[in-house]
Design a protein around this motif. Structure first.
Motif, PDB file in Angstrom:
ATOM      1  N   GLU A 136       0.829  -1.202   0.000  1.00 28.54           N
ATOM      2  CA  GLU A 136       0.000   0.000   0.000  1.00 28.54           C
ATOM      3  C   GLU A 136       0.866   1.256   0.000  1.00 28.54           C
ATOM      4  O   GLU A 136       1.890   1.318   0.678  1.00 28.54           O
ATOM      5  CB  GLU A 136      -0.904   0.035   1.240  1.00 28.54           C
ATOM      6  CG  GLU A 136      -1.915  -1.087   1.314  1.00 28.54           C
ATOM      7  CD  GLU A 136      -2.830  -0.952   2.519  1.00 28.54           C
ATOM      8  OE1 GLU A 136      -2.634   0.013   3.300  1.00 28.54           O
ATOM      9  OE2 GLU A 136      -3.707  -1.791   2.697  1.00 28.54           O
ATOM     10  N   LEU A 137       0.422   2.259  -0.769  1.00 23.72           N
ATOM     11  CA  LEU A 137       1.071   3.566  -0.778  1.00 23.72           C
ATOM     12  C   LEU A 137      -0.008   4.633  -0.650  1.00 23.72           C
ATOM     13  O   LEU A 137      -0.864   4.765  -1.520  1.00 23.72           O
ATOM     14  CB  LEU A 137       1.860   3.771  -2.078  1.00 23.72           C
ATOM     15  CG  LEU A 137       2.364   5.193  -2.376  1.00 23.72           C
ATOM     16  CD1 LEU A 137       3.241   5.715  -1.252  1.00 23.72           C
ATOM     17  CD2 LEU A 137       3.110   5.229  -3.707  1.00 23.72           C
ATOM     18  N   ARG A 142       2.233   9.700   2.110  1.00 26.61           N
ATOM     19  CA  ARG A 142       3.423   9.060   1.569  1.00 26.61           C
ATOM     20  C   ARG A 142       3.862   7.870   2.413  1.00 26.61           C
ATOM     21  O   ARG A 142       5.025   7.440   2.366  1.00 26.61           O
ATOM     22  CB  ARG A 142       4.568  10.076   1.419  1.00 26.61           C
ATOM     23  CG  ARG A 142       4.234  11.220   0.487  1.00 26.61           C
ATOM     24  CD  ARG A 142       5.248  12.329   0.542  1.00 26.61           C
ATOM     25  NE  ARG A 142       6.540  11.964  -0.027  1.00 26.61           N
ATOM     26  CZ  ARG A 142       6.825  12.014  -1.324  1.00 26.61           C
ATOM     27  NH1 ARG A 142       5.892  12.363  -2.186  1.00 26.61           N
ATOM     28  NH2 ARG A 142       8.026  11.696  -1.750  1.00 26.61           N
ATOM     29  N   VAL A 144       4.036   3.961   3.416  1.00 23.95           N
ATOM     30  CA  VAL A 144       4.088   2.703   2.669  1.00 23.95           C
ATOM     31  C   VAL A 144       3.994   1.547   3.652  1.00 23.95           C
ATOM     32  O   VAL A 144       4.650   1.547   4.701  1.00 23.95           O
ATOM     33  CB  VAL A 144       5.392   2.581   1.858  1.00 23.95           C
ATOM     34  CG1 VAL A 144       5.484   1.224   1.157  1.00 23.95           C
ATOM     35  CG2 VAL A 144       5.493   3.706   0.830  1.00 23.95           C
ATOM     36  N   LEU A 158      10.163   6.406  -3.137  1.00 22.45           N
ATOM     37  CA  LEU A 158       8.708   6.554  -3.186  1.00 22.45           C
ATOM     38  C   LEU A 158       8.235   6.813  -4.614  1.00 22.45           C
ATOM     39  O   LEU A 158       7.237   6.236  -5.063  1.00 22.45           O
ATOM     40  CB  LEU A 158       8.266   7.698  -2.283  1.00 22.45           C
ATOM     41  CG  LEU A 158       8.094   7.379  -0.804  1.00 22.45           C
ATOM     42  CD1 LEU A 158       8.015   8.668  -0.001  1.00 22.45           C
ATOM     43  CD2 LEU A 158       6.850   6.539  -0.574  1.00 22.45           C
ATOM     44  N   LEU A 161       8.491   3.576  -6.576  1.00 25.54           N
ATOM     45  CA  LEU A 161       7.435   2.647  -6.180  1.00 25.54           C
ATOM     46  C   LEU A 161       6.081   3.098  -6.716  1.00 25.54           C
ATOM     47  O   LEU A 161       5.281   2.280  -7.201  1.00 25.54           O
ATOM     48  CB  LEU A 161       7.383   2.533  -4.656  1.00 25.54           C
ATOM     49  CG  LEU A 161       6.307   1.579  -4.106  1.00 25.54           C
ATOM     50  CD1 LEU A 161       6.543   0.152  -4.589  1.00 25.54           C
ATOM     51  CD2 LEU A 161       6.273   1.637  -2.582  1.00 25.54           C
ATOM     52  N   ASP A 162       5.802   4.387  -6.639  1.00 22.34           N
ATOM     53  CA  ASP A 162       4.549   4.933  -7.161  1.00 22.34           C
ATOM     54  C   ASP A 162       4.380   4.565  -8.639  1.00 22.34           C
ATOM     55  O   ASP A 162       3.311   4.108  -9.066  1.00 22.34           O
ATOM     56  CB  ASP A 162       4.553   6.451  -6.984  1.00 22.34           C
ATOM     57  CG  ASP A 162       3.333   7.121  -7.588  1.00 22.34           C
ATOM     58  OD1 ASP A 162       3.362   7.440  -8.785  1.00 22.34           O
ATOM     59  OD2 ASP A 162       2.354   7.343  -6.861  1.00 22.34           O
ATOM     60  N   ILE A 204      10.948  -3.644   0.520  1.00 23.78           N
ATOM     61  CA  ILE A 204       9.576  -4.151   0.370  1.00 23.78           C
ATOM     62  C   ILE A 204       9.524  -5.637   0.055  1.00 23.78           C
ATOM     63  O   ILE A 204       8.448  -6.233   0.053  1.00 23.78           O
ATOM     64  CB  ILE A 204       8.812  -3.379  -0.732  1.00 23.78           C
ATOM     65  CG1 ILE A 204       9.383  -3.679  -2.122  1.00 23.78           C
ATOM     66  CG2 ILE A 204       8.801  -1.891  -0.445  1.00 23.78           C
ATOM     67  CD1 ILE A 204       8.557  -3.110  -3.263  1.00 23.78           C
TER      68      ILE A 204
END
Length: 221
Positions: A136-137, A142, A144, A158, A161-162, A204
């Motif tokens: 989840e983001l 911001r 995670v 970030l 990952l987005d 992650i």
């Protein structure tokens, strides 16, 4: 089309933003000084403002305060290299709707713009959270989470990952990731994508990002 005013003194950044916003269906305009930007903002003829803080003639926080003091509630996203907790608190306390540090991902900025322009509805809060499996983001905070645990990422991690989450299941080439995440200052011959993919895997989980030999990377679903 929504009208986006960019108040930013860097011609390179404004050219990059203008291109990205236009490609996404927005109508961008640019002001390179605080005085010009405030004048345009006060007309009420823009739908959202992307505001830099380090302007040549005035502090962006002063511009924001003047805008709010005049009764204008136009959404403002601060986009700046100043990323201290104090600056964030100041910007949000003075009336900014969002605060993004540079370097930035165009995809993330576009998502935040769409979020601020979206009509308020009773069931829309979850749309501000990207989810791929148990990853989840939250676009607003911001934050995670991976497998239920909080993960601390840098601004660039970030952004990467987005972009991967928005294209989950699709292979993105190194060139695509460089363009979307590193934007106006990327070097096509750099191995920075591979370096940051390694960083992300450590945080992650290595099995979440698949290497597709000769093509690029894919976030598994």
């Amino acid at each position: 089309m929504s009208r986006i005013l960019i108040i930013e003194d860097s011609e390179r950044i404004t050219a990059f933003l203008t291109k990205g916003l236009a490609a996404a269906g927005f109508t961008p305009s640019v002001a390179h000084t605080g005085a010009e930007g405030l004048g345009r903002a006060l007309t009420g003829e823009v739908d959202l403002i992307v505001l830099d803080i380090g302007l040549p003639d005035m502090d962006g926080f002063d511009l924001l305060r003047a805008l709010r003091a005049a009764g204008r509630d136009t959404p403002v996203i601060i986009l700046t290299a100043r990323d201290s907790a104090t600056d964030r608190v100041t910007g949000l306390s003075d009336g900014a709707d969002d605060y993004m540090p540079k370097p930035f991902s165009v995809d993330e900025l576009l998502a935040r713009i769409r979020l601020r322009l979206r009509p308020v509805s009773g069931g829309g809060s979850d749309q501000a959270v990207l989810r791929v499996g148990d990853l989840e983001l939250d676009l607003r905070t911001r934050a995670v989470r991976a497998g239920g645990r909080q993960v601390e990422l840098t601004a660039r991690e970030l952004s990467l990952l987005d972009t991967l989450m928005r294209n989950a299941g699709q292979v993105l080439s190194r060139e695509q990731l460089l363009s979307r995440v590193w934007g106006f200052d990327f070097d096509p011959g750099s191995n920075v994508v591979d370096v940051y993919v390694r960083y992300l895997r450590r945080k992650i989980g290595a099995d979440r990002i698949e290497t597709v030999r000769g093509l690029g990377y894919r976030l598994t679903q």
